[in-house]
Structures are given as C-alpha cells and as structure tokens.
Design an enzyme around this catalytic site. Structure first.
Site, mmCIF file in Angstrom:
data_model
loop_
_atom_site.group_PDB
_atom_site.id
_atom_site.type_symbol
_atom_site.label_atom_id
_atom_site.label_comp_id
_atom_site.label_asym_id
_atom_site.label_seq_id
_atom_site.Cartn_x
_atom_site.Cartn_y
_atom_site.Cartn_z
ATOM 1 N N HIS A 327 0.819 -1.221 0.000
ATOM 2 C CA HIS A 327 0.000 0.000 0.000
ATOM 3 C C HIS A 327 0.854 1.273 0.000
ATOM 4 C CE1 HIS A 327 -3.427 2.459 0.376
ATOM 5 N NE2 HIS A 327 -4.132 1.745 1.226
ATOM 6 N N LYS A 370 -4.058 7.027 -61.406
ATOM 7 C CA LYS A 370 -2.905 6.826 -62.285
ATOM 8 C C LYS A 370 -2.831 7.877 -63.391
ATOM 9 C CE LYS A 370 -3.085 3.621 -65.429
ATOM 10 N NZ LYS A 370 -3.106 2.327 -66.149
ATOM 11 N N LYS A 374 0.623 10.071 -63.845
ATOM 12 C CA LYS A 374 1.454 9.862 -65.039
ATOM 13 C C LYS A 374 1.541 11.143 -65.867
ATOM 14 C CE LYS A 374 1.715 5.968 -67.212
ATOM 15 N NZ LYS A 374 2.958 5.397 -66.681
ATOM 16 N N LYS A 376 1.737 14.000 -64.640
ATOM 17 C CA LYS A 376 2.767 14.782 -63.955
ATOM 18 C C LYS A 376 4.132 14.098 -64.022
ATOM 19 C CE LYS A 376 -0.067 17.972 -62.393
ATOM 20 N NZ LYS A 376 0.040 19.400 -62.804
ATOM 21 N N PRO A 380 3.027 5.990 -60.618
ATOM 22 C CA PRO A 380 1.976 5.857 -59.598
ATOM 23 C C PRO A 380 2.357 4.937 -58.436
ATOM 24 C CG PRO A 380 1.351 4.742 -61.640
ATOM 25 C CD PRO A 380 2.570 5.558 -61.944
#
Length: 576
Positions: A327, A370, A374, A376, A380
């Site tokens: 305790h 995708k 693609k 850019k 992916p």
C-alpha cells in the site's frame, strides 16, 4: 497542415502533472472547528467542554506557531504532506506490512468466462499476464486516460508506482525503489519475476522490440511449473518479506554479506515489472461468496509472495486469480484501474486469446489516380510508396523500414526481390515536408530525388540486382557449411532496418485491375499494406494489430490520403 498532422491531439497520462495546484494548508481555525464537530458524538457535555478549552488554548498558543511553520514549509513544497505521510503511514511502520499494510482482492473473471476449473491456471495465466503487460505498454506510452472530475484532471503520479516498484526494508525506516520510466524518459525494466514453490524465476517479456504473446507466456509458465514439480522446493526467501520490518532489514543485510551476488538477485526482484505468484491452493469462490479467496490472498503461502512488491498477481491451480499489493507506493484505485482494464479485455475476448486481433482500414482515394500522376510524370507505384513513407513519418515521428515486393519473373522460376522504399532520399524529403521553413521548391526537389531513387531501385531489383535475396543466400550458405552466423546478420542495424523479416511496413502492389487484397503486419508494431491502382483512384488496404497500442491503421490511411494531396499540390504550385 503538415505540422498539425505531426502533432498528436491525444492527452498524455502525465501531461497535467506540472500544472496541478499545490496542496493547500487549510486555515487553522477551520480545521479545529471541524475537529471539535468530529469528537462531539463521543463526548458527554463535561468532556466536550474540556476538549473545547484545550482546542482554544492550542489555537491561541502553540497551534498558531506550528501553523506558521507549516505555512513556511508549504511554500517550498508542492505537497507539504507527501513525504510525511509516506513515512508515518507506511515506511516507519515496524509491524509486518504484508498482512497489516498491504491490500488484496480477487480478480472478477470467475464471475463470467473463468469460473474455477482445475488445470486452467497456466493457459489463463498466460492471457492475464498479456493483458496486464499491454496496460504497462499503454502507461509507458502515456496512453492511459487521465482521471478527471468533470473537466478537472486529477493527479496521476501514483500510476508510476504500479510497475517496477518495491519497498526495501530499513532498520528504522523503509524506502521505496521505483524503476519505472515512460518511453520518453528512457529505459524501463521489462522482466517479470515468477515465484513458484519457494523458487524465483525471471524472464524478459519483450522480444525483438515486441511484447511476447500468450502462447510464449504459456511456454514459460509451463516450464516453470514442470521444473518446480520435479525438483525439491526452493528456500522460500520471499517469506522474509512477511517478517517484522527491522528483522527483515537485518536478514536482508545478512544475505548480502554472505555473497554480494545476493544484492544483484534482490535488485532483480525489486526492479521486476511485478511478481507473478503461482500457488498450489484451490480457494472456493462464487459470485456470492468471496470469503475464502480473500482470506487466502491475505494469508496464503508466503514463499511465493514478495510482500514488498507494489503488485503481486496471484494464480491458483483452479484458474482463479487475485492480487496482493504493497500500500505504500499507491492507493487501491490504481489497482482498480488495471484490474478493470484486464477484466474488460477478458470479457471482450470471451476469456480466450484471439490471435486475429487485427484492425483493418481499406478505402478508395478518388480525387485522382494513375492518369493524373502519369500526366505529372510521376510513377503511380512510387507515388503511393512515398506517400506511405511520409504518412508513417508524420504519425510516428521516425522513418519506417519498408518491404515492397519487386517482381523477378524475367528469370526462370523467378518470384520476388525486396525493394526497400525507406531510402535516405525519402527520409530527407519527409524531413523537408515537416520543416515549416522549407520552400515548396525545396520540397518538390527533394520529392523528385526520392522518386528517382525509388524508380532506379525498382529497375535494379526486377533485373536481378537487388541485395536482400543475395544476403539471404549468403546466410543460408553459411548454415549449410556449418559456419557460425556472420556478424553482419547479428548487427543491430540489420534487424532495425528490416533484415530478418523485421520490416515495420510490409507492402505490395496488387496490380492495376479491380482486384484488392490485404496482408497482416510482419511485426507486432508494424503495418500490412496492399494497394491497387486505377486510372481515377488508388485503393488501399492497411492492417495493424489491435494489441499494439502504438499502431493505428485508420490514422495511417488518413495520413496517406493527406500525403497524396500534399504531393500533388507540390507538383501543381511549385515551378522548376
């Protein structure tokens, strides 16, 4: 947005400790008035009048002086009572504390899925240990909810004393040793002490960074029981903890004087997470009658109780459990917390260990797919892998070693090679994304460098020039030749980076059709991540173990989707 996502909004268990108010010193007059009210039921008129005069004299004389000194003490302490109370109520007490100070109680599981049944104690013990130690992990990560009254947080310091805490006997005053640390504070002991038939056993509950499972606990407990049953009983040193405190202190000093190694062994018990006591008794207990088990929990076999430990979890041979706790370091409400947590988990899992404790999060990201990536000039697959790296970094604040499947079917009977997407370039990009001073151009440049590295690795792996399968072949060759394992494979960085099947992120592209799958995490604190790619969407399926408090598949997927937007924003707004 990045900074907001990087910060957890969850409350931490101990976050309010520094802002809690100091314990006040009540006005002297108010306390004495309350004292007089409390004695009134026990006094006749004459006795009460005499006590009233004594109180008045105290208030006007020495009481006022003492009160001023107490106020001065309180100025330099956030809790002027704490040290005094600990000493007077617990540590200065010389009578045997195991019976006179400790508290005990039965675990409530016998009321539902675990009624008394002979021969169930090992299997049930492995499960109850696992749930207790999941709570320990939550506490180390500060994920145990803060107790509150309304919106007011309560002090949580006592919860620090539940694990790896022990009272040490002294000639005139005992002391408390606490070894527990949160993850942010540093190393904390991870070994368990098991007491059985007068013997003490110790084993670590963490293996390769993860909590061992109930089947592994069962193997340990079975080994301990079998050893204790076929060999003579041990010396029962634990019984000394039930002695009068000064006698126990002298006995402890004598043990240490016999052999300094005894101090090391005693400290091993002191620092253990808690003591698991394996008793041979079969206490009677029903939902209507607790008398016998409570009696035995207080006065059972002293050779398998370490009376000074903050937590003795006690098992009986009929599959009934209970606890006996010192305790001094904390009040019973702390034990109520963990006992309730464990009981809820046993109810939730119907008294069994359900190995498939998996969390799944499977969603479609439909803002683009995708076709736009693609356009850019971004691959992916690489787009998704880097988004995963950024999401993991934001959620966990560190890089995530990752396995991605690379196909080697260009070769006879070729199957797969490991591609490791967590590259230096990927990590550097994640750091730039989290750096508010980094410009969009800098972030885009780092992202494109990470893309280039990933694409290059994929080509190399698919053409048979990966390295993971090569290293596996070298290791297997060494084994076939009967040679010792080379140091390369035992180097901590080998496993930390994912080697030997330790990847935190286990991933694979399912393909470019409408087919989706899922995989379980490779490690306990990891994620499984399958995904497929379509012209107008990315579909992901993420898994994590519910038993791991650190992982969260839902949050990870949300952060992946955020990363998709952030990455596309970079390509839309930054100019080369």
């Amino acid at each position: 947005m990045e900074n907001q996502l990087a910060k957890s909004t969850e409350e931490r268990t101990f976050q309010y400790q520094d802002s809690l108010p100091s314990l006040p010193v009540p006005p002297l007059e108010e306390s004495l008035k309350k004292y007089l009210e409390s004695v009134k039921p026990f006094a006749n008129e004459e006795e009460y009048k005499k006590t009233e005069e004594i109180v008045q004299k105290f208030q006007n004389g020495i009481g006022a002086e003492l009160h001023q000194k107490l106020l001065e003490r309180a100025k330099g302490k956030r809790n002027w009572l704490e040290e005094w109370w600990l000493n007077v109520a617990y540590l200065d007490v010389r009578i045997p504390s195991q019976l006179n100070v400790n508290f005990a109680g039965p675990s409530p599981h016998f009321e539902h899925y675990w009624p008394p049944k002979e021969g169930t104690h090992l299997e049930r013990g492995s499960i109850i240990l696992w749930h207790n130690l999941n709570y320990w992990q939550l506490l180390r990560k500060e994920k145990v909810p803060v107790d509150k009254v309304g919106n007011t947080p309560l002090d949580m310091n006592q919860f620090r004393m539940l694990f790896s805490t022990c009272k040490v006997p002294g000639i005139t005053r005992d002391s408390i040793m606490n070894y527990f640390r949160t993850e942010s504070e540093g190393h904390s002991p991870s070994h368990l002490a098991v007491l059985c038939r007068g013997r003490v056993f110790v084993f670590d509950v963490i293996h390769e960074g993860s909590l061992i499972t109930p089947p592994e606990f069962l193997r340990q407990l079975t080994h301990i029981q079998e050893k204790c049953r076929r060999e003579p009983e041990g010396p029962g040193i634990a019984a000394l903890t039930s002695e009068e405190r000064t006698r126990w202190a002298k006995a402890r000093e004598y043990l240490i004087s016999l052999d300094p190694e005894n101090l090391t062994l005693l400290e091993k018990i002191q620092s253990s997470l808690f003591v698991y006591s394996m008793e041979d008794g079969r206490p009677h207990v029903t939902p209507e009658d607790y008398s016998q088990i409570i009696s035995i929990l207080f006065s059972g076999d002293p050779t398998v109780r370490w009376g000074d430990k903050s937590y003795n979890l006690i098992s009986f041979s009929n599959g009934v459990f209970g606890c006996n706790c010192d305790h001094a370091p904390y009040d019973a409400m702390v034990m109520v917390h963990i006992a309730h947590y464990v009981d809820e988990k046993i109810l939730e899992n119907e008294g069994r260990w359900k190995a498939s404790n998996l969390q799944f999060a499977a969603y479609a990201f439909t803002s683009f797919g995708k076709k736009l990536t693609k356009k850019k000039k971004l691959h992916p697959d690489t787009f998704i892998q880097l988004a995963l790296q950024l999401a993991y970094y934001r959620l966990h604040g560190r890089p995530g070693c990752c396995y991605e499947t690379a196909m080697t079917r260009y070769f006879y009977h070729g199957r797969t090679e490991t591609l490791r997407p967590c590259t230096t370039e990927a990590v550097r990009w994640c750091q730039f994304m989290q750096d508010p001073s980094a410009s969009l151009l800098e972030r885009q440049q780092k992202m494109l460098e990470a893309f280039a590295k990933h694409n290059k690795m994929m080509k190399e792996c698919s053409s048979g020039r990966g390295f993971d399968r090569h290293l596996l072949g070298l290791l297997l060759t060494a084994r076939e030749e009967g040679l010792p394992t080379p140091e390369l494979y035992t180097d901590p960085l080998f496993s930390r980076s994912g080697g030997g099947g330790n990847f935190v992120l286990s991933t694979s592209l399912v393909g470019y059709l409408r087919i989706q799958g899922v995989v379980v995490p490779m490690v306990h604190n990891g994620y499984g991540f399958f995904y497929h790619i379509r012209d107008d969407r990315f579909v992901v399926a993420c898994s994590a173990w519910k038993s791991c408090p650190e992982t969260d598949a839902e949050k990870l997927v949300q952060l992946i989707f955020h990363a998709f937007h952030d990455m596309m924003q970079l390509m839309n707004t930054a100019h080369l």
